[in-house]
Design a protein around this motif. Structure first.
Motif, PDB file in Angstrom:
ATOM      1  N   VAL A  63      42.731  18.014 -18.141  1.00 32.01           N
ATOM      2  CA  VAL A  63      41.872  18.080 -16.955  1.00 32.01           C
ATOM      3  C   VAL A  63      41.942  16.759 -16.195  1.00 32.01           C
ATOM      4  O   VAL A  63      42.064  16.731 -14.965  1.00 32.01           O
ATOM      5  N   ASP A  70      46.285  15.663  -8.501  1.00 32.21           N
ATOM      6  CA  ASP A  70      45.892  16.358  -7.284  1.00 32.21           C
ATOM      7  C   ASP A  70      45.779  15.338  -6.154  1.00 32.21           C
ATOM      8  O   ASP A  70      44.942  14.450  -6.178  1.00 32.21           O
ATOM      9  N   PHE A  75      40.754  19.636  -6.125  1.00 31.94           N
ATOM     10  CA  PHE A  75      41.261  20.670  -7.021  1.00 31.94           C
ATOM     11  C   PHE A  75      40.124  21.469  -7.660  1.00 31.94           C
ATOM     12  O   PHE A  75      40.247  22.654  -7.892  1.00 31.94           O
ATOM     13  N   LEU A  76      39.005  20.832  -7.917  1.00 33.82           N
ATOM     14  CA  LEU A  76      37.861  21.528  -8.509  1.00 33.82           C
ATOM     15  C   LEU A  76      37.223  22.506  -7.537  1.00 33.82           C
ATOM     16  O   LEU A  76      36.635  23.497  -7.937  1.00 33.82           O
ATOM     17  N   LEU A  83      39.257  24.465 -11.634  1.00 37.25           N
ATOM     18  CA  LEU A  83      40.279  23.787 -12.430  1.00 37.25           C
ATOM     19  C   LEU A  83      40.361  24.352 -13.837  1.00 37.25           C
ATOM     20  O   LEU A  83      41.448  24.605 -14.360  1.00 37.25           O
TER      21      LEU A  83
END
Length: 114
Positions: A63, A70, A75-76, A83
């Motif tokens: 993660v 990213d 990205f989340l 993610l």
């Protein structure tokens, strides 16, 4: 993290206030790794060292890497899913395999660890 050059100070771009997730996950990885054998956690002495190592290596590190790679830092919050949903097919099997591997390899160390 600050890198010094001859004329100016260069800052690490991922340690900006916009990337709180990177700092939080990095700090959590450091905390779990530190508490592996240090008080007050002593995860290894309580039978949780293998779980802590598997979580850091196979959940938090992928993660963390995905957030670092990213380029836009969103990205989340992307519209294609979160993610963890994107990484779950990679994280879940690898976590269980690593956890079982660490358990099997450390069974003989159970008595000395206590």
């Amino acid at each position: 993290i600050i890198f010094f050059s001859q004329t100016k100070i260069l800052t690490f771009p991922y340690l900006s206030p916009h990337n709180f997730e990177v700092l939080a996950i990095g700090s959590l990885m450091f905390l779990i790794a530190h508490q592996y054998c240090s008080p007050p956690g002593k995860l290894n002495h309580r039978g949780l060292g293998e779980l802590g190592a598997a979580v850091v290596m196979n959940v938090l590190l992928p993660v963390f890497s995905a957030l670092i790679l990213d380029s836009e830092g969103n990205f989340l919050l992307s519209e294609n899913g979160s993610l963890l949903v994107k990484l779950a097919p990679l994280i879940v099997p690898a976590f269980f395999l690593k956890f079982v591997l660490i358990l099997v390899l450390n069974m003989e160390d159970r008595r000395p660890d206590w």
